[in-house]
Scaffold this active site. Structure first.
Site, PDB file in Angstrom:
ATOM      1  N   TRP A 108     -36.895   7.965  32.365  1.00 36.28           N
ATOM      2  CA  TRP A 108     -35.688   7.829  32.958  1.00 36.28           C
ATOM      3  C   TRP A 108     -35.985   7.927  34.563  1.00 36.28           C
ATOM      4  CZ3 TRP A 108     -30.419   9.425  33.352  1.00 36.28           C
ATOM      5  CH2 TRP A 108     -29.572   9.246  32.174  1.00 36.28           C
ATOM      6  N   ILE A 131     -31.772  13.760  38.027  1.00 36.51           N
ATOM      7  CA  ILE A 131     -30.861  13.657  39.304  1.00 36.51           C
ATOM      8  C   ILE A 131     -29.473  14.066  38.778  1.00 36.51           C
ATOM      9  CG2 ILE A 131     -29.759  11.908  41.037  1.00 36.51           C
ATOM     10  CD1 ILE A 131     -32.186  10.170  40.575  1.00 36.51           C
ATOM     11  N   PHE A 166     -45.637  21.579  36.363  1.00 34.16           N
ATOM     12  CA  PHE A 166     -44.302  21.060  36.396  1.00 34.16           C
ATOM     13  C   PHE A 166     -43.999  19.971  37.812  1.00 34.16           C
ATOM     14  CE2 PHE A 166     -39.844  21.258  35.645  1.00 34.16           C
ATOM     15  CZ  PHE A 166     -39.334  21.434  36.819  1.00 34.16           C
ATOM     16  N   ARG A 169     -39.446  11.852  48.129  1.00 33.69           N
ATOM     17  CA  ARG A 169     -40.539  13.060  47.226  1.00 33.69           C
ATOM     18  C   ARG A 169     -41.326  12.326  46.660  1.00 33.69           C
ATOM     19  NH1 ARG A 169     -36.199  15.405  49.189  1.00 33.69           N
ATOM     20  NH2 ARG A 169     -36.272  17.578  50.026  1.00 33.69           N
ATOM     21  N   SER A 208     -37.080  13.620  30.755  1.00 34.89           N
ATOM     22  CA  SER A 208     -37.611  14.821  31.293  1.00 34.89           C
ATOM     23  C   SER A 208     -37.768  15.862  30.128  1.00 34.89           C
ATOM     24  CB  SER A 208     -36.978  15.272  32.560  1.00 34.89           C
ATOM     25  OG  SER A 208     -37.341  14.412  33.514  1.00 34.89           O
ATOM     26  N   TYR A 209     -36.491  15.826  29.434  1.00 30.86           N
ATOM     27  CA  TYR A 209     -36.594  16.874  28.303  1.00 30.86           C
ATOM     28  C   TYR A 209     -37.576  16.653  27.242  1.00 30.86           C
ATOM     29  CZ  TYR A 209     -34.737  19.787  24.628  1.00 30.86           C
ATOM     30  OH  TYR A 209     -34.222  20.746  23.876  1.00 30.86           O
ATOM     31  N   HIS A 230     -24.809  18.772  32.719  1.00 33.85           N
ATOM     32  CA  HIS A 230     -25.987  18.288  31.915  1.00 33.85           C
ATOM     33  C   HIS A 230     -27.279  18.423  32.914  1.00 33.85           C
ATOM     34  CE1 HIS A 230     -28.249  15.425  29.562  1.00 33.85           C
ATOM     35  NE2 HIS A 230     -27.856  16.184  28.616  1.00 33.85           N
ATOM     36  N   GLU A 252     -22.452  13.776  37.192  1.00 36.53           N
ATOM     37  CA  GLU A 252     -20.863  14.317  37.156  1.00 36.53           C
ATOM     38  C   GLU A 252     -20.794  15.769  36.455  1.00 36.53           C
ATOM     39  OE1 GLU A 252     -18.446  10.096  37.685  1.00 36.53           O
ATOM     40  OE2 GLU A 252     -18.474  11.364  35.903  1.00 36.53           O
TER      41      GLU A 252
HETATM   42  N1  LIG Z   1     -30.126  12.369  33.290  1.00 37.16           N
HETATM   43  C1  LIG Z   1     -31.172  12.638  33.370  1.00 37.16           C
HETATM   44  C2  LIG Z   1     -32.233  12.751  32.008  1.00 37.16           C
HETATM   45  N2  LIG Z   1     -31.521  12.748  30.791  1.00 37.16           N
HETATM   46  C3  LIG Z   1     -32.076  12.638  29.467  1.00 37.16           C
HETATM   47  C4  LIG Z   1     -32.859  13.848  28.966  1.00 37.16           C
HETATM   48  O1  LIG Z   1     -34.135  14.119  29.555  1.00 37.16           O
HETATM   49  C5  LIG Z   1     -33.239  13.476  27.466  1.00 37.16           C
HETATM   50  O2  LIG Z   1     -33.913  12.408  27.437  1.00 37.16           O
HETATM   51  C6  LIG Z   1     -31.911  13.371  26.356  1.00 37.16           C
HETATM   52  O3  LIG Z   1     -31.037  14.609  26.841  1.00 37.16           O
HETATM   53  C7  LIG Z   1     -32.294  13.263  25.180  1.00 37.16           C
HETATM   54  O4  LIG Z   1     -33.102  14.432  24.802  1.00 37.16           O
HETATM   55  N3  LIG Z   1     -33.530  12.592  32.073  1.00 37.16           N
HETATM   56  C8  LIG Z   1     -34.086  12.739  33.083  1.00 37.16           C
HETATM   57  O5  LIG Z   1     -35.429  12.460  33.215  1.00 37.16           O
HETATM   58  N4  LIG Z   1     -33.431  12.298  34.555  1.00 37.16           N
HETATM   59  C9  LIG Z   1     -32.215  12.594  34.393  1.00 37.16           C
HETATM   60  O6  LIG Z   1     -31.700  12.325  35.602  1.00 37.16           O
HETATM   61  C1  LIG Z   2     -29.228  15.138  34.613  1.00 40.13           C
HETATM   62  C2  LIG Z   2     -28.329  14.293  33.855  1.00 40.13           C
HETATM   63  O1  LIG Z   2     -28.496  14.085  32.405  1.00 40.13           O
HETATM   64  C3  LIG Z   2     -27.201  13.498  34.291  1.00 40.13           C
HETATM   65  O2  LIG Z   2     -27.820  12.466  35.281  1.00 40.13           O
HETATM   66  C4  LIG Z   2     -26.202  12.603  33.310  1.00 40.13           C
HETATM   67  O3  LIG Z   2     -25.145  12.401  34.264  1.00 40.13           O
HETATM   68  P1  LIG Z   2     -23.907  13.112  33.926  1.00 40.13           P
HETATM   69  O4  LIG Z   2     -23.860  14.448  34.206  1.00 40.13           O
HETATM   70  O5  LIG Z   2     -22.905  12.282  34.923  1.00 40.13           O
HETATM   71  O6  LIG Z   2     -23.353  12.660  32.452  1.00 40.13           O
END
Ligand SMILES: Nc1c(NC[C@H](O)[C@H](O)[C@H](O)CO)[nH]c(=O)[nH]c1=O
Ligand SMILES: CC(=O)[C@@H](O)COP(=O)(O)O
Length: 163
Positions: A31, A91, A122, A136, A65-66, A97, A94
């Site tokens: 991601w 990042i 981390f 960064r 990242s999860y 999450h 909206e």
């Molecule tokens: N929104 C971002 C994500 N979202 C995806 C989650 O990390 C994960 O892959 C999903 O929820 C399925 O388990 N991941 C990032 O690394 N950065 C983001 O901005």
């Molecule tokens: C960190 C996220 O998962 C995020 O970027 C997803 O975007 P949204 O909050 O607009 O669904």
């Protein structure tokens, strides 16, 4: 100290031990690849710069990242490593999450390190927007991948000194 008051790649103020004796894992999230690719390059190059052998750097990619949590756990379960570096970029969107992902990843990575009694670094950017992230990841504030690699070297050396 906020990143805008320091450079994430400036280690002129500290002594960095040799990375040669150690084996490192790097888990990088796909991601925001335009950011995490820079983080990975920074971390990988920093490890080599400080003496790590290429064959002693085990790199894997996960979706987001999860999944850094599971990726670090799997690496430590299957490889003899002195430290694992987790690299990602979350990042704000909206919704809330962002909050759930950031908190889960920070806590999950910590738990993996405790489970394996190994340092899990981390190296995850958690930013309001892409500009802050790029700043960064090789931009005006340096590269958090560099910082994560140096952190891994230092704690691996500390652990080794206690054997
Ligand atoms: N929104 C971002 C994500 N979202 C995806 C989650 O990390 C994960 O892959 C999903 O929820 C399925 O388990 N991941 C990032 O690394 N950065 C983001 O901005
Ligand atoms: C960190 C996220 O998962 C995020 O970027 C997803 O975007 P949204 O909050 O607009 O669904």
């Amino acid at each position: 100290m906020a990143s805008n008051l320091k450079n994430l790649s400036d280690f002129s103020h500290t002594t960095v031990p040799s990375a040669k004796p150690f084996r490192f894992g790097i888990v990088v999230a796909a991601w925001n690849a335009e950011v995490t690719g820079n983080l990975y390059r920074g971390a990988y190059d920093s490890l080599l710069k400080h003496g790590a052998e290429e064959e002693n750097i085990i790199s894997v990619e996960v979706a987001g990242s999860y999944e850094l949590i599971a990726g670090a756990d799997i690496l430590l379960s299957k490889q003899q490593l002195d430290a694992v570096i987790c690299l990602g970029c979350v990042i704000q969107g909206e919704t809330r999450h962002f909050d759930f992902i950031c908190n889960a990843v920070a806590n999950g990575i910590a738990q993996v390190g405790i489970k394996h009694t190994k340092p899990v670094i981390f190296g995850v950017l958690t930013t309001d927007n892409q500009e802050q992230a790029l700043d960064r990841a090789g931009g005006k504030h340096g590269n958090k991948g560099d910082e994560a690699a140096i952190t891994a070297i230092k704690i691996a050396d500390m652990s080794n000194s206690l054997k």
